[in-house]
Design an enzyme around this catalytic site. Structure first.
Site, PDB file in Angstrom:
ATOM      1  N   TYR A 281       0.801  -1.016  -0.130  1.00 18.50           N
ATOM      2  CA  TYR A 281      -0.170   0.069  -0.081  1.00 18.50           C
ATOM      3  C   TYR A 281       0.757   1.167  -0.005  1.00 18.50           C
ATOM      4  O   TYR A 281       1.608   1.348   0.889  1.00 18.50           O
ATOM      5  CB  TYR A 281      -0.901   0.020   1.281  1.00 18.50           C
ATOM      6  CG  TYR A 281      -1.995  -1.141   1.477  1.00 18.50           C
ATOM      7  CD1 TYR A 281      -2.257  -1.857   0.388  1.00 18.50           C
ATOM      8  CD2 TYR A 281      -2.357  -1.240   2.523  1.00 18.50           C
ATOM      9  CE1 TYR A 281      -3.141  -2.829   0.595  1.00 18.50           C
ATOM     10  CE2 TYR A 281      -3.294  -2.392   2.856  1.00 18.50           C
ATOM     11  CZ  TYR A 281      -3.896  -3.095   1.527  1.00 18.50           C
ATOM     12  OH  TYR A 281      -4.782  -4.095   1.972  1.00 18.50           O
TER      13      TYR A 281
ATOM     14  N   GLN B  32      -8.556 -13.492   6.070  1.00 20.14           N
ATOM     15  CA  GLN B  32      -8.950 -11.869   5.714  1.00 20.14           C
ATOM     16  C   GLN B  32      -9.697 -12.251   4.242  1.00 20.14           C
ATOM     17  O   GLN B  32      -9.296 -12.221   3.240  1.00 20.14           O
ATOM     18  CB  GLN B  32      -7.991 -11.046   5.700  1.00 20.14           C
ATOM     19  CG  GLN B  32      -8.597  -9.400   5.195  1.00 20.14           C
ATOM     20  CD  GLN B  32      -7.365  -8.353   5.342  1.00 20.14           C
ATOM     21  OE1 GLN B  32      -7.196  -7.667   4.339  1.00 20.14           O
ATOM     22  NE2 GLN B  32      -6.522  -8.295   6.169  1.00 20.14           N
TER      23      GLN B  32
ATOM     24  N   LYS C 183     -24.010   6.373  -0.912  1.00 21.77           N
ATOM     25  CA  LYS C 183     -23.756   7.463  -1.682  1.00 21.77           C
ATOM     26  C   LYS C 183     -23.690   7.480  -3.297  1.00 21.77           C
ATOM     27  O   LYS C 183     -23.807   8.425  -3.862  1.00 21.77           O
ATOM     28  CB  LYS C 183     -22.401   8.400  -1.071  1.00 21.77           C
ATOM     29  CG  LYS C 183     -21.351   7.408  -1.643  1.00 21.77           C
ATOM     30  CD  LYS C 183     -19.889   8.173  -1.197  1.00 21.77           C
ATOM     31  CE  LYS C 183     -18.721   7.574  -1.560  1.00 21.77           C
ATOM     32  NZ  LYS C 183     -17.574   8.131  -0.734  1.00 21.77           N
TER      33      LYS C 183
ATOM     34  N   LEU D 263     -17.590  -2.356   3.050  1.00 20.60           N
ATOM     35  CA  LEU D 263     -18.763  -1.710   2.810  1.00 20.60           C
ATOM     36  C   LEU D 263     -18.767  -1.648   1.184  1.00 20.60           C
ATOM     37  O   LEU D 263     -19.397  -0.388   0.512  1.00 20.60           O
ATOM     38  CB  LEU D 263     -18.393  -0.010   3.102  1.00 20.60           C
ATOM     39  CG  LEU D 263     -18.618   0.020   4.690  1.00 20.60           C
ATOM     40  CD1 LEU D 263     -18.114   1.610   5.152  1.00 20.60           C
ATOM     41  CD2 LEU D 263     -20.088  -0.406   5.245  1.00 20.60           C
TER      42      LEU D 263
ATOM     43  N   ASN E  95      -6.753 -14.104   0.579  1.00 19.18           N
ATOM     44  CA  ASN E  95      -6.507 -14.607  -0.798  1.00 19.18           C
ATOM     45  C   ASN E  95      -6.012 -15.830  -1.047  1.00 19.18           C
ATOM     46  O   ASN E  95      -5.043 -16.030  -1.941  1.00 19.18           O
ATOM     47  CB  ASN E  95      -5.941 -13.289  -1.820  1.00 19.18           C
ATOM     48  CG  ASN E  95      -6.668 -11.915  -1.673  1.00 19.18           C
ATOM     49  OD1 ASN E  95      -7.912 -11.832  -1.752  1.00 19.18           O
ATOM     50  ND2 ASN E  95      -6.094 -11.052  -0.942  1.00 19.18           N
TER      51      ASN E  95
END
Length: 314
Positions: free
Chosen positions: A53, A181, A221, A213, A156
Site C-alpha cells: 500500500y 481476511q 452515496k 462496505l 486471498n
C-alpha cells in the site's frame, strides 16, 4: 467498548479493523495522523496495512507502513496497538511471491518502515499458487521464532491451499494461520459463506473481512451512474448498480432510519452480528466517515433487521 480476542492468540482488539490502504493515497501524512488519532481516541486499537500500500500511486508501495510507523513513533503508542501487515502482493517490480527468500526480505523492510521490532499479525496477502506451502510456513516459523512476527494469517488463499497449509503446519510443527481476511459484505456473500465459512469453523479462525462496505456502495452515496464521479473509487461500484444492489440500499435506508444511524454503520453491524466475524476492515478519510465506524459496534440489530438484510442480499 468490549474487546474481542483474536482466536488462538493473546491479542485483544476493538471490533473494527482500520484499513490503512488510504494512507499515502487519498490521505496525506498529516491527514492520516489526524484520522489515526481520532480512531484511537475512541478506544479502537487494530490497524491493517500491507507492504504494497499504496503501490498504485508510485508502482512500489510502502507509503502506508511508513506513515503508520511515523505516527506510532511520534505518539509513543506502539504497545497499545495491534498492527497487521501483509506480504506476497503483486507490484510493477514483481508478481505474487510467497517464497521464503521474499518473505524474509519483506518482513525486515516492513519492520523498518513501521519503526517497530515486531508485527502482531502477518498475512499471506496473495498466494502465488506455486511456492510449496511448507516453504512459506518455514519462513514464517523462522520469523516467529526470531520475534519479528507474533502470529500469521491468510488472505486471498484458496480453500485447497489453506487446508494444505494447516496439514503442513501440523506435520512440521510450523505456525498455523490464526485468522482469515476474506472479501465479504452484504453484496459479496457466496464466496465466503460457501467456501470459507466451513474452514473458519474447522480451524477456529478469526475473520476480518475486507471491502466491508463494498468500496463505499453500502454507505448509500452511489444511487445512479451520475454518482460514480463522486470519488476516486466510484467506478469500482458500477457493478452494484443493479436490482439487487438497489434492494440492499432500500433495506439499509429503512433500518438506518429506524436506528437513527447511517447505512454504512448498519452494513457493518450486519457483519458484526455474524458469530464468525471478529472485526470488519473499513477505512475512513473524514470525520463523518469515522462516525460510521464508531457507531457500528453500538447498533443492536433486531432479528427482523437481519432477516430483511439477508433477504435483500440473497
Amino acid at each position: 467498548m468490549e474487546k474481542r480476542k483474536i482466536k488462538n492468540t493473546d491479542l485483544s482488539i476493538a471490533p473494527i479493523n482500520f484499513g490503512g490502504n488510504v494512507f499515502g493515497w487519498t490521505l496525506d501524512e498529516k491527514q492520516s495522523f489526524d484520522i489515526l488519532d481520532q480512531f484511537c481516541a475512541e478506544g479502537f486499537n487494530f490497524i491493517d496495512t500491507a507492504d504494497t500500500y499504496s503501490w498504485w500511486v508510485n508502482g512500489v508501495g510502502g507509503q502506508s507502513e511508513e506513515i503508520i510507523g511515523k505516527w506510532m513513533k511520534s505518539r509513543g503508542n506502539r504497545n497499545d496497538l495491534v498492527i497487521a501487515t501483509k506480504v506476497g502482493s503483486e507490484t510493477k517490480e514483481h508478481g505474487y511471491d510467497i517464497t521464503k527468500k521474499h518473505i524474509l526480505k519483506s518482513v525486515d523492510e516492513s519492520l523498518k518502515r513501521l519503526q517497530t521490532d515486531h508485527i502482531d499479525l502477518y498475512y499471506t496477502h496473495f498466494d502465488d499458487n506455486k511456492t510449496p506451502v511448507e516453504e512459506t510456513l518455514s519462513a514464517y516459523d523462522e520469523i516467529v521464532k526470531a520475534g519479528k512476527v507474533r502470529y500469521i494469517a491468510a488472505s486471498n488463499v484458496s480453500p485447497e491451499r489453506l487446508k494444505e497449509s494447516f496439514k503442513a503446519a501440523e506435520e512440521n510443527s510450523f505456525p498455523k494461520y490464526v485468522a482469515l481476511q476474506p472479501h465479504y459484505n452484504l453484496l459479496e456473500r457466496e464466496g465466503f459463506e460457501q467456501k470459507y465459512a466451513p474452514l473458519v469453523k474447522e480451524f477456529d479462525l478469526s475473520v476480518f473481512p475486507y471491502w466491508s462496505l463494498a468500496a463505499g456502495f453500502l454507505t448509500g452515496k452511489y444511487r445512479d451512474e451520475a454518482d460514480l464521479s463522486k470519488s476516486q473509487r466510484g467506478e469500482g461500484v458500477r457493478k452494484y448498480l443493479n436490482p439487487k444492489g438497489l434492494e440492499v440500499l432500500k433495506a439499509l435506508d429503512e433500518i438506518s432510519a429506524k436506528h437513527n444511524t447511517t447505512q454504512g454503520a448498519v452494513a457493518l453491524a450486519w457483519l458484526l452480528e455474524n458469530p464468525l466475524i471478529t472485526a470488519p476492515i473499513v477505512s475512513a478519510t473524514s470525520e463523518s466517515q469515522l462516525e460510521t465506524l464508531f457507531a457500528a459496534p453500538k447498533i443492536n440489530l433486531t432479528h427482523k433487521d437481519v432477516e430483511l438484510l439477508n433477504t435483500a442480499s440473497n
